[in-house]
Motif scaffolding. Structure first.
Motif, short mmCIF file in Angstrom:
data_model
loop_
_atom_site.label_atom_id
_atom_site.label_comp_id
_atom_site.label_asym_id
_atom_site.label_seq_id
_atom_site.Cartn_x
_atom_site.Cartn_y
_atom_site.Cartn_z
N UNK A 143 0.83 -1.21 0.00
CA UNK A 143 0.00 0.00 0.00
C UNK A 143 0.86 1.26 0.00
N UNK A 144 0.38 2.25 -0.71
CA UNK A 144 1.07 3.53 -0.78
C UNK A 144 0.04 4.62 -0.48
N UNK A 145 0.38 5.53 0.42
CA UNK A 145 -0.49 6.69 0.66
C UNK A 145 0.10 7.87 -0.09
N UNK A 146 -0.69 8.44 -0.96
CA UNK A 146 -0.24 9.63 -1.69
C UNK A 146 -0.97 10.82 -1.08
N UNK A 147 -0.20 11.83 -0.69
CA UNK A 147 -0.76 12.90 0.14
C UNK A 147 -0.36 14.27 -0.42
N UNK A 148 -1.26 15.24 -0.24
CA UNK A 148 -0.94 16.62 -0.61
C UNK A 148 -1.74 17.07 -1.83
N UNK A 149 -2.26 18.32 -1.78
CA UNK A 149 -3.04 18.82 -2.93
C UNK A 149 -2.23 18.79 -4.23
N UNK A 150 -0.91 18.97 -4.15
CA UNK A 150 -0.12 19.00 -5.37
C UNK A 150 -0.01 17.63 -6.05
N UNK A 151 -0.39 16.58 -5.34
CA UNK A 151 -0.33 15.26 -5.96
C UNK A 151 -1.39 15.12 -7.04
N UNK A 152 -2.45 15.92 -6.93
CA UNK A 152 -3.47 15.89 -7.98
C UNK A 152 -3.49 17.21 -8.77
#
Ligand code: BGC
Length: 839
Positions: free
Chosen positions: A334-343
């Motif tokens: 599992x990977x958590x992708x975080x932060x508004x800049x990720x999208x």
């Protein structure tokens, strides 16, 4: 097709009368020059540059390939890649009918607060010059002119139209002029004069355009003004400024013919300008027989692959404790992708460099695609939605007339009657696609279905009388007179005026924004909105929970559209509110956290020492996510090395000021000592030195070999043997600096004089042959107004950054003045090879 020679161009001049000549020297429109059928000259089309080629329109429907920001390109220290990217820009320019690309930007990172740093390469003149030269060669290989800009000392944005930059002569030549000299040496066809003054003279009238640019370095091309940079008649016309852009109106158009006829401007001076313009046109295929029609030389998939490769090549891995990176997808659940800049990744900076991508691969999409279901990917923004309104997009607005996603733009006459309408894809309209006589206002109209209910913030950008109605209710009305003559503020990013209105979730409302049109105040109009402020604590808690539950967390943080843009400097190096806390919380929740920084220039990293893996992605261009995933999962090494020193905190930075004093002067008091040179002089250590960057293998620096003595001005080679001490093949950027104790002239503690990249397999050695120019030991003598070398010993230092130089050698010289023409930067082998992608 053979390019016309001067012998062929000169007779053309004789065919032109004074009025015809003068007419050619002011633009015919915003982006074009005048044609002159009498000599077979077609109009030249000019366009920004440098992140892509926008073309003649400022329209989101006219998309362009978007490169990584110039900071990222410089971080690659890879001239071959730069030349390939230059060829790609040329191909884009030809596709869009552009003859002159307004790039590269060769100003320096003097203060990290400079708002346009994303668009410049580096703090170091040598790296800037070599990077720029490689790009120029690539652009011009496609028959498109490159433009070295902004000549000179436009290193910040504050009061850029009027600031009077003062520096000593040695600094001017050794630091700020040096990249332009390299561009001229690379054969650049155009140079853009800057808006600012140097030594009290505005650059479009500066004697520096003649000496050194033309008569010193032998620049044969044309000096194009920055847009609106020719503001007076006689001084600029008499100077070596050649073309006043844009047009059709301007001081030359209005008065140059009379001035010429009265003998106030010599005829030879005007002839020289016209000759240079014709030469530029000949080189760009706009004079004489038409050039062959453009055909794509490279398939779109190969272009995108190149852009993706460039993302990895420019990404700088600042730290990698415990070899957290690269991540092995097979070992991840599992990977958590975080932060508004990720999208909402920022792919480019704001201002004239902006282009419109066809499609963007976000970090989240890149990671998901790379894992392809092998591990669960959870996304959490970690911060509530920004309260800063964003232009309406196709996501939740539609054109009330066609029903299509987007907005309806109308031009209205003084009585409110429609003169023109068009469907657009964004609520940010820099210009409607037509100019309509009699238009008195611009209207943007949209049906908006709010995804969440509550109090929304609305904004209308523009000048003049502005109004906004939401659901038939007027929520904003006022008059906002023009307060600036900066083209970016007037035409590209006018101020936004806010209002709020309550909306119900899912219930469609009609929103209508209007602005009046008045001469000189542009047409740009923006309709933007932001959802109700969310709950910060719950957004953070969700991100922390996701990070805790995952094998690895990837947090993407970065700057905002407002903070890094042409037209103003940054107020702070700090990341926008909440992001530092987000990083700290995620790292606490999961020690296996990778922080990715999405910014065009330095940001403060107060938490950097506590983060295991820190990757600088810059503004990565349209292929952001694919290139990032290549690095994260080890398909590519992070190839980047810092082109600019990073301090941990703003207060640590030795050179910060960008604002002129009350007398309008900005003194470069630090002289030669900017960037790493300033840190070295201050004795303080930055967080990460210029030149630093980790790959995925280790390197031993084994031996440095250099001549024991050289003559003044003699180029030489330094050979550095390195060994790949890690476990995978890698590329190392080997750097050489020079220092001298007991110098009688001011000089940096040390400075970069050459670099070369090598590749090697694990256990293998490689020898980097670093070509050093004959200028490397020299300094500019203000007494003699020329280059000379002190007699005695110099220390050469070899290593992997300005702060990590394990190898040294001593070199002696008898010194003396440099012979003319010596010491121009050498081409490296890698740059000299012709790339398969060149046109
Ligand atoms: C910028 C230039 C740009 C020009 C045309 C100016 O405001 O300083 O870099 O090329 O506009 O857009």
């Amino acid at each position: 097709m053979a390019v016309m020679t001067d012998e062929e161009i000169d007779p053309l001049l004789e065919k032109l009368g004074a009025a015809q000549k003068v007419r050619l020297l002011t633009g015919a429109s915003t982006w074009r020059t005048h044609p002159e059928p009498a000599v077979g000259l077609r109009p030249l089309t000019l366009s920004d540059g440098p992140a892509g080629v926008r073309g003649e329109t400022w329209d989101e429907r006219e998309t362009s390939l978007v490169l990584p920001s110039p900071t990222a390109l410089a971080a690659s220290w890879d001239e071959r890649l730069l030349t390939d990217l230059g060829a790609l820009l040329a191909s884009e320019a030809r596709r869009k009918g552009v003859d002159v690309l307004l790039a590269p930007t060769l100003n320096l990172h003097r203060s990290p607060l400079g708002g346009r740093h994303f668009e410049c390469f580096s703090e170091d003149p040598l790296l800037t010059g070599r990077t720029g030269a490689a790009l120029i060669r690539g652009i011009q290989s496609g028959g498109v002119a490159a433009t070295a800009k902004h000549f000179v000392a436009n290193d910040a944005e504050t009061d850029r139209l009027s600031v009077d930059v003062r520096m000593d002569e040695q600094t001017l030549h050794e630091v700020y002029l040096a990249p332009f000299e390299a561009a001229v040496e690379a054969g650049v066809w155009a140079v853009m004069s800057a808006y600012n003054k140097v030594d009290g003279v505005t650059m479009s009238a500066s004697p520096l355009l003649d000496r050194p640019l033309k008569s010193g370095w032998g620049f044969e091309g044309a000096v194009v003004s920055d847009w609106g940079g020719v503001r007076t008649l006689l001084d600029t016309a008499r100077s070596a400024q050649d073309l006043a852009m844009p047009g059709p109106v301007g001081p030359w158009e209005a008065g140059l013919l009379t001035a010429l006829e009265r003998g106030l401007v010599p005829a030879e001076v005007v002839d020289d300008k016209v000759r240079r313009l014709l030469r530029l046109a000949a080189r760009a295929g706009a004079l004489g027989s038409p050039r062959p029609a453009w055909r794509p030389a490279v398939a779109p998939a190969a272009q995108r692959a190149l852009l993706r490769r460039a993302v990895a090549a420019g990404s700088v891995l600042l730290r990698n404790d415990g070899q957290l990176l690269p991540l092995a997808p097979s070992g991840l659940r599992s990977v958590a992708v975080i932060g508004p800049h990720a999208t909402a990744v920022r792919i480019q900076g704001g201002g004239s460099a902006e282009v419109f991508p066809d499609a963007v691969v976000t970090p989240l999409a890149g990671i998901e695609e790379a894992l392809d279901g092998a591990a669960t990917v959870t996304y959490r923004p970690g911060l509530p939605p920004s309260s800063r309104p964003r232009p309406l997009s196709r996501d939740w607005s539609r054109d009330p007339r066609s029903g299509e996603p987007g907005v309806l733009v109308r031009l209205l006459d003084a009585a409110g009657a429609e003169l023109h309408s068009e469907h657009r894809l964004s609520g940010r309209i820099v210009e409607p696609s037509v100019v309509v006589a009699g238009a008195a206002s611009v209207e943007i109209r949209a049906l908006v279905r709010p995804p969440v209910g509550g109090t929304w913030t609305w904004a209308v950008g523009g000048w003049g009388a502005i109004s906004l109605s939401v659901g038939g209710r007027e929520v904003l009305s006022g008059s906002f007179p023009l307060d600036s003559d900066d083209p970016t503020r007037v035409h590209v990013a006018p101020p936004e005026h806010c209002a709020s209105a309550g909306l119900a979730a899912g219930e469609e409302v009609e929103v209508v924004a209007r602005r009046s049109l008045a001469p000189h105040s542009g047409v740009a109009t923006v309709l933007a909105a932001a959802p109700p402020a969310g709950e910060a604590a719950s957004a953070l808690a969700e991100a922390v929970a996701a990070a805790r539950a995952a094998d690895v967390a990837v947090v993407v943080v970065g700057t905002t559209e407002q903070s890094e843009s042409e037209g103003h400097d940054r107020e702070s190096l700090g990341l926008p509110e909440g992001q530092d806390a987000l990083v700290r919380a995620v790292v606490r929740a999961n020690p296996r956290t990778v922080v990715v920084v999405n910014a065009g220039g330095p940001v403060a990293l107060p938490w950097h020492a506590r983060v295991p893996a820190l990757l600088l992605a810059w503004f990565p261009g349209q292929e952001a996510g694919g290139g990032l995933a290549d690095v994260l999962f080890g398909r590519s090494e992070p190839g980047g090395r810092l082109p600019t020193t990073w301090g941990a905190a703003q207060d640590d930075v030795p050179v910060l000021d960008t604002a002129p004093g009350p007398d309008g002067r900005l003194h470069y008091e630090e002289g030669l000592h900017i960037g790493y040179r300033a840190w070295l002089r201050s004795g303080a250590a930055p967080a990460y030195w210029f030149g630093h960057g980790l790959g995925y293998t280790g390197w031993e620096y084994e031996e440095l070999t250099a001549p024991a003595a050289v003559r003044a001005g003699e180029p030489f080679d330094v050979q550095i043997r390195v060994r790949n001490s890690g476990r995978r093949r890698g590329r190392e950027v080997v750097q050489v600096y020079v220092a001298r104790n007991r110098s009688t002239v001011d000089r940096p503690v040390r400075r970069l004089i050459g670099y070369a990249a090598v590749e090697a397999e694990p256990g293998e050695s490689a020898v980097a042959v670093v070509r050093v120019s004959g200028r490397a030991l020299a300094h500019w003598s203000p007494e003699r107004h020329g280059w000379e070398t002190e007699a005695g010993e110099f220390t050469l230092l070899g290593g992997r950054s300005a702060g990590e130089l394990p190898l040294t050698a001593t070199l002696a010289t008898a010194g003396g003045p440099l012979p003319p023409g010596s010491g121009v930067p050498e081409e490296t082998d890698q740059a000299g090879e012709r790339s398969p992608l060149m046109l």
